[in-house]
Each structure stands twice: as structure tokens, then as C-alpha cells.
Design a protein around this motif. Structure first.
Motif, PDB file in Angstrom:
ATOM      1  N   MET A   1      58.391  84.639  70.604  1.00  0.00           N
ATOM      2  CA  MET A   1      57.710  83.444  71.056  1.00  0.00           C
ATOM      3  C   MET A   1      56.639  83.801  72.083  1.00  0.00           C
ATOM      4  N   GLU A   3      53.146  83.923  74.108  1.00  0.00           N
ATOM      5  CA  GLU A   3      52.099  82.982  74.456  1.00  0.00           C
ATOM      6  C   GLU A   3      50.787  83.743  74.562  1.00  0.00           C
ATOM      7  N   ALA A  88      50.259  80.198  58.959  1.00  0.00           N
ATOM      8  CA  ALA A  88      50.152  81.371  59.829  1.00  0.00           C
ATOM      9  C   ALA A  88      48.826  81.405  60.576  1.00  0.00           C
ATOM     10  N   VAL A  91      46.887  76.893  64.419  1.00  0.00           N
ATOM     11  CA  VAL A  91      47.624  76.543  65.627  1.00  0.00           C
ATOM     12  C   VAL A  91      47.746  75.021  65.663  1.00  0.00           C
ATOM     13  N   GLU A 125      49.130  78.882  73.064  1.00  0.00           N
ATOM     14  CA  GLU A 125      49.806  78.960  71.775  1.00  0.00           C
ATOM     15  C   GLU A 125      51.122  79.704  71.923  1.00  0.00           C
ATOM     16  N   ARG A 126      52.180  79.133  71.395  1.00  0.00           N
ATOM     17  CA  ARG A 126      53.478  79.806  71.348  1.00  0.00           C
ATOM     18  C   ARG A 126      53.834  80.049  69.882  1.00  0.00           C
ATOM     19  N   ARG A 127      54.090  81.292  69.542  1.00  0.00           N
ATOM     20  CA  ARG A 127      54.504  81.620  68.171  1.00  0.00           C
ATOM     21  C   ARG A 127      56.002  81.375  68.038  1.00  0.00           C
ATOM     22  N   ASP A 129      59.575  81.059  65.398  1.00  0.00           N
ATOM     23  CA  ASP A 129      60.206  81.417  64.134  1.00  0.00           C
ATOM     24  C   ASP A 129      60.380  80.180  63.264  1.00  0.00           C
ATOM     25  N   GLY A 279      57.867  84.451  64.033  1.00  0.00           N
ATOM     26  CA  GLY A 279      56.525  84.100  64.498  1.00  0.00           C
ATOM     27  C   GLY A 279      55.659  83.477  63.424  1.00  0.00           C
ATOM     28  N   TRP A 281      54.696  80.384  62.836  1.00  0.00           N
ATOM     29  CA  TRP A 281      53.753  79.305  63.125  1.00  0.00           C
ATOM     30  C   TRP A 281      53.477  79.215  64.611  1.00  0.00           C
ATOM     31  N   GLY A 282      52.335  78.616  64.938  1.00  0.00           N
ATOM     32  CA  GLY A 282      51.921  78.496  66.331  1.00  0.00           C
ATOM     33  C   GLY A 282      51.883  77.042  66.763  1.00  0.00           C
TER      34      GLY A 282
END
Length: 289
Positions: A1, A3, A88, A91, A125-127, A129, A279, A281-282
Motif C-alpha cells: 500500500m 503512497e 492498473a 487512479v 495515491e495509495r496502491r 490489493d 497493488g 488499483w490506486g
């Protein structure tokens, strides 16, 4: 996750307003629009149905999509972008408006319109799962397999509960009840709550098999790239200890079962496999500090 860098205030935004949010809390929708428009170039879209919602996201161009709506609107957007194979590279931002906001809150998004809109403009942005199943469905947060205790009888067009053929004939209802009592069931039927016989496999290893009735199975995000699985066996007498495991792939099979993924109930199915996409999606969340 992880940033990453904050977004530029000059970013162009595509603001997609879910019609349910507009009906539920029009004032919060107006506030969100005002804050977003004051901080960035915005194009506002008011889709009237799922097809227009999907079309708006597909035609966003270079604009950053912002969904104004509840958890179901967020889930719909992620699912659409996933099926368009654009998740992917996109964002996503959300301003939670509506009655069901627990999912967005659990992902780190403020549930107030002003704070959420400011996070869209100034956040990071946080990626995250994603759980993807073998029917191309997605799970953002957690899923649970029986029991689903909020199943309700179907309602007719006037909102009244549907009435069976025994209505008005007490003797017939008594006979039907007696037959149901005497005839053994073949397992848990869709919509019923109670122990089920399921096989749960984590990364190919069986955690529980069909010979052990279970009360519930839950799958939730764990450390990066894995899911935490918990199985609660049906107890006889003393409460049985839950069984736990971690893995990237979870397969559940057995009798027909329903499952709750985020805010939606799916099924019945006989088998389903979920795979963790690390990871995948953002999501825009407030910057820390």
C-alpha cells in the motif's frame, strides 16, 4: 500500500455523480461539486443508469475519475475499470455520499463531503490489493461465506411480503410445516443460515474439508500480496477454535453457497476461487502529516 506524490491542483477531473447519492443527500453532492470545481478543472457527469456510468468512465480520456456516491458506486467503478482492463493505469477518487459508506471509510477515505473532496485535490495515491475471482468479479475489502443472516422474503410490487399458497388456510400451513419437519433436508439451501459443508483450500492446501461443518468463512486483506482466511467450524458443546491461514489463492467448494463480497451478496455457486492481485488499483486518500 505505497503512497506516491500528491496530485497537482490543475489536474482535470471527471466527476461522476451516482443518481442514488443525488436523491439521498443532494446537499452533500452540491458541496462536493463546489469544492472540486474551486480546485480543479472539472467535467460533471450525471449518468442515469449503469450503461451511462460505464460509458462515462470509458470515455474519461486524460481526466482523473472522481465517483460521488456510496460503497456500491465505488464497487461498480472498480469493477468496470477492471473489466475494461484499465484499473492498473487509473487512479480512482471517491467522495462518499449516501447511506452505506463503511467500505470507503475502511479504505482510508474521509466520509465527510468537504474532507473527501479536499483529499481528491490534495491527497496521495495509495496502491491497494484486490481479490479477483474466477468469474472476473472483484472484492475491494473482505468477503464472508455463510451464514448470511439478513436474507428477507421476496416482496411483491406493492412492497408487501409475498404470500404462499397456504394463506388463509391454517390447516394447509400446519400440514406443510409437518412435512418440512419430517422430511430431512439435503444441506443448507440458498438464503438459509446455519452450518454448511465446504472445502476451503489456501494455496492448494486444504484448511477444512467437507466432513467438518462450518459456521462461517471470511477472507480479508492481510500483508501485501496475501489474504487472511478464517474458518469457524460448527461447534458442539464448547466453542470450536477458528482455523486460520494466509495465502494468495483461496478456493471454496461444496454445496451451493452464497457469499457477501463488500456490500453485495452473490451466488449461489458450487465453487469459487479468489486470487490476490497485489497493488492492483490506486485510490486517492488524504496525505499524512
Amino acid at each position: 500500500m505505497a503512497e506516491v506524490a500528491t496530485f497537482a491542483m490543475s489536474d482535470q477531473l471527471l466527476v461522476v455523480i451516482d443518481p442514488v447519492a443525488l436523491r439521498t443527500d443532494g446537499e452533500s453532492v452540491r458541496i462536493a461539486k463546489d469544492v472540486l470545481s474551486a480546485g480543479a478543472a472539472t467535467k460533471v457527469c450525471l449518468p442515469q443508469g449503469p450503461e451511462e456510468f460505464a460509458r462515462a468512465l470509458a470515455r474519461r480520456g486524460s481526466r482523473r475519475p472522481v465517483v460521488v456516491g456510496d460503497d456500491r458506486a465505488l464497487m461498480r467503478a472498480v469493477s468496470l475499470l477492471h473489466r475494461q482492463r484499465q484499473l492498473a493505469e487509473c487512479v480512482l477518487s471517491v467522495v462518499p455520499v449516501g447511506a452505506a459508506l463503511s467500505l470507503a471509510g475502511s479504505l482510508g477515505v474521509p466520509t465527510g463531503a468537504v474532507a473527501a473532496a479536499r483529499a481528491v485535490l490534495e491527497g496521495v495515491e495509495r496502491r491497494l490489493d484486490l481479490l479477483v475471482d474466477d468469474s472476473d468479479g472483484v472484492v475491494l475489502g473482505a468477503l464472508r461465506i455463510p451464514p448470511i443472516r439478513d436474507a428477507e422474503p421476496s416482496a411483491g410490487a406493492n412492497g408487501a411480503t409475498a404470500v404462499g399458497p397456504g394463506a388463509g388456510r391454517p390447516w394447509l400451513r400446519t400440514c406443510q410445516s409437518l412435512v418440512r419437519t419430517l422430511v430431512p433436508t439435503r444441506g443448507t439451501l440458498p438464503g438459509e443460515s446455519g452450518p454448511s459443508r465446504l472445502r476451503v483450500e489456501v494455496d492448494g492446501t486444504t484448511l477444512v474439508d467437507l466432513d467438518q461443518p462450518v459456521e462461517a468463512v471470511s477472507v480479508a486483506p492481510g500483508a501485501a500480496g496475501v489474504a487472511e482466511v478464517e474458518v469457524r467450524p460448527a461447534s458442539v458443546g464448547a466453542e470450536a477454535s477458528p482455523l486460520r491461514a494466509e495465502g494468495r489463492t483461496v478456493t471454496v467448494s461444496g454445496a451451493h453457497f452464497r457469499y457477501r463480497a463488500d456490500a453485495a451478496v452473490s451466488g449461489p455457486v458450487r465453487t469459487r476461487t479468489w486470487e490476490v492481485r497485489e497493488g492492483a488499483w490506486g485510490l486517492t486518500v488524504p496525505a499524512v502529516g
